[in-house]
Write a protein that holds these residues in place. Structure first.
Motif, PDB file in Angstrom:
ATOM      1  N   ASN A 103       0.872  -1.165   0.000  1.00  0.00           N
ATOM      2  CA  ASN A 103       0.000   0.000   0.000  1.00  0.00           C
ATOM      3  C   ASN A 103       0.909   1.213   0.000  1.00  0.00           C
ATOM      4  N   GLU A 104       0.398   2.357   0.342  1.00  0.00           N
ATOM      5  CA  GLU A 104       1.181   3.584   0.203  1.00  0.00           C
ATOM      6  C   GLU A 104       2.432   3.587   1.072  1.00  0.00           C
ATOM      7  N   ASN A 105       2.387   2.967   2.253  1.00  0.00           N
ATOM      8  CA  ASN A 105       3.503   3.095   3.192  1.00  0.00           C
ATOM      9  C   ASN A 105       3.988   1.781   3.785  1.00  0.00           C
ATOM     10  N   GLN A 279       1.879   5.146  20.597  1.00  0.00           N
ATOM     11  CA  GLN A 279       2.689   6.059  19.807  1.00  0.00           C
ATOM     12  C   GLN A 279       2.832   5.508  18.391  1.00  0.00           C
ATOM     13  N   ALA A 280       2.764   6.380  17.398  1.00  0.00           N
ATOM     14  CA  ALA A 280       2.751   5.935  16.005  1.00  0.00           C
ATOM     15  C   ALA A 280       4.019   5.191  15.617  1.00  0.00           C
ATOM     16  N   ARG A 281       5.158   5.516  16.232  1.00  0.00           N
ATOM     17  CA  ARG A 281       6.412   4.835  15.893  1.00  0.00           C
ATOM     18  C   ARG A 281       6.652   3.608  16.764  1.00  0.00           C
ATOM     19  N   ALA A 282       5.612   3.144  17.469  1.00  0.00           N
ATOM     20  CA  ALA A 282       5.746   1.944  18.307  1.00  0.00           C
ATOM     21  C   ALA A 282       6.026   0.699  17.488  1.00  0.00           C
ATOM     22  N   TYR A 323      13.093   3.530   5.295  1.00  0.00           N
ATOM     23  CA  TYR A 323      12.127   2.527   5.719  1.00  0.00           C
ATOM     24  C   TYR A 323      12.663   1.783   6.936  1.00  0.00           C
ATOM     25  N   PHE A 324      11.749   1.332   7.801  1.00  0.00           N
ATOM     26  CA  PHE A 324      12.119   0.415   8.864  1.00  0.00           C
ATOM     27  C   PHE A 324      11.757  -0.978   8.375  1.00  0.00           C
ATOM     28  N   ASN A 325      12.722  -1.916   8.423  1.00  0.00           N
ATOM     29  CA  ASN A 325      12.605  -3.147   7.652  1.00  0.00           C
ATOM     30  C   ASN A 325      12.821  -4.409   8.477  1.00  0.00           C
ATOM     31  N   VAL A 326      12.188  -5.484   8.018  1.00  0.00           N
ATOM     32  CA  VAL A 326      12.590  -6.845   8.341  1.00  0.00           C
ATOM     33  C   VAL A 326      13.246  -7.386   7.084  1.00  0.00           C
ATOM     34  N   ARG A 336       7.403   2.564   5.813  1.00  0.00           N
ATOM     35  CA  ARG A 336       7.752   3.990   5.838  1.00  0.00           C
ATOM     36  C   ARG A 336       7.053   4.592   7.048  1.00  0.00           C
ATOM     37  N   ASP A 337       7.597   4.290   8.226  1.00  0.00           N
ATOM     38  CA  ASP A 337       6.892   4.646   9.456  1.00  0.00           C
ATOM     39  C   ASP A 337       6.957   6.129   9.774  1.00  0.00           C
ATOM     40  N   SER A 338       7.750   6.899   9.000  1.00  0.00           N
ATOM     41  CA  SER A 338       7.706   8.360   9.164  1.00  0.00           C
ATOM     42  C   SER A 338       6.343   8.906   8.767  1.00  0.00           C
ATOM     43  N   ALA A 339       5.578   8.129   7.970  1.00  0.00           N
ATOM     44  CA  ALA A 339       4.230   8.539   7.561  1.00  0.00           C
ATOM     45  C   ALA A 339       3.148   7.994   8.484  1.00  0.00           C
TER      46      ALA A 339
END
Length: 393
Positions: A103-105, A279-282, A323-326, A336-339
């Motif tokens: 999807n987008e992010n 928190q969104a970056r959790a 991006y935060f990745n596995v 893309r957890d900044s979004a």
């Protein structure tokens, strides 16, 4: 006063000038680069730019961009959901593949050999209601229900399809099937691996190719997302009671439909303690702790046409390229957890899950603990998600 002859000369000059300007305008229009040429120019300046991002910069859909290569590295397949369904059935014969949904992010990539249909779906059921349910599942899953390649499909959304053969990494050839919705947005992609059956892929492409199709795609406009109902108009006591009566997390979609609410609206109106804002970056501590503690999880990434699911342990977790990745051998997850703008810890029945939403209010990714049907989630999973950082207030 100008004579009649002089006026005629002026008219001829004026008409000649207008004609010259018209020719000049035609020449300028003819000199404008085509979409294919504009993409070449963009790739020359940004060689690692993904096609999706290139399409956005060029003001077109990804499918329209890919279609500019039709007849070369790209073969356009027949349009329509029936083609997509039958082509995906043939994918079962390709051996090992890499399945990609985004999807987008969020992007999920799972490598494995898709399994045939579960035996319970291959035999007609005696009970009419059970048989009707079996037929619905046959139309939807085409063999992808559990196993390493686990998809939940809605083929009514799948519209455009392409086969793409082009140079890949380290001089290897990349072969894929790529599916898009009527708006030209990517739904699902299947990539061959070194263990895939290339001959079966080529037969599939030959069977479904749209030899008569050429020229630009006719894509539909992207529909605006409908506004949520005002919270005050929702039967909140009824919703909370129905939430408390959930015995299977799959009942939640019926709750949304019954009360006419969007997901996050339902979370806001949920019974106390059943939907906790995080928190969104959790997502970062969630993945880091799952990897460190060896807690198996289920990751869900989807769009309107398909949801892809990974079940198992994860190992290598890191940030790369925004991006935060596995980054495991058979499973990749790119976020893309900044979004990301909101996150929720949910309890529905006895199941704990976490959902992350982007800046457009769209569900980007969700996580569950791995457990057998009818079995409780592992205590390690519940402990992990309850310890995630919560939103103040």
């Amino acid at each position: 006063m100008p004579t009649t002859t002089t006026r005629r000369n002026f008219q001829r000059l004026a008409l000649g000038g207008a004609a010259s300007l018209g020719l000049l305008g035609t020449a300028v229009r003819a000199a404008e680069p085509s979409l294919s040429e504009r993409w070449d120019q963009l790739r020359a300046s940004q060689p690692r730019l993904p096609a999706r991002d290139a399409a956005r910069q060029l003001g077109v859909s990804e499918a329209e961009l890919l279609n500019t290569r039709a007849g070369g590295t790209v073969t356009r397949l027949r349009d329509g959901s029936d083609t997509a369904r039958e082509a995906m059935r043939r994918v079962l014969g390709l051996g090992e593949i890499m399945a990609l949904t985004r999807n987008e992010n969020a992007v999920i990539e799972t490598t494995g050999v898709p399994r045939p249909l579960p035996e319970r779906l291959t035999r007609p059921a005696a009970d009419p209601a059970a048989e009707a349910q079996r037929q619905r599942q046959l139309q939807s899953v085409v063999g992808y229900l559990g196993g390493p390649i686990d998809l939940r499909t809605d083929f009514s959304v799948w519209h455009f399809a392409f086969a793409v053969v082009q140079p890949g990494a380290q001089g290897k050839t990349s072969r894929s099937l790529q599916f898009f919705d009527a708006q030209g947005q990517a739904v699902h992609k299947v990539y061959l691996t070194e263990a895939s059956d290339v001959a079966a892929y080529e037969r599939l492409v030959a069977e479904f190719s749209a030899q008569a199709s050429s020229g630009p795609l006719s894509v539909a406009p992207v529909l605006a997302r409908p506004a949520d109902r005002p919270d005050a108009s929702v039967d909140q006591p009824g919703l909370q009671q129905a939430w408390g009566e959930i015995t299977d997390v799959h009942q939640f979609s019926r709750l949304l439909s019954r009360f006419g609410v969007e997901r996050q609206q339902a979370f806001r109106l949920a019974p106390a303690g059943k939907a906790v804002a995080l928190q969104a970056r959790a997502v970062r501590p969630l993945l880091q702790e799952a990897a460190a503690r060896k807690v198996a999880l289920m990751a869900f990434v989807g769009n309107a046409g398909v949801t892809e699911i990974y079940s198992g342990n994860i190992d290598k977790v890191q940030e790369v390229g925004g991006y935060f990745n596995v980054l495991d051998p058979k499973f990749n997850l790119h976020l893309r957890d900044s979004a990301f703008r909101s996150a929720w810890l949910l309890e529905r029945g006895s199941i704990h899950s976490v959902e992350f939403f982007d800046d457009q209010g769209q569900l980007a990714v969700s996580f569950f603990g791995v457990h057998g049907r009818g079995e409780p989630q592992p205590a390690a999973w519940v402990e992990l998600v309850r310890g995630l950082p919560r939103l103040a207030g």
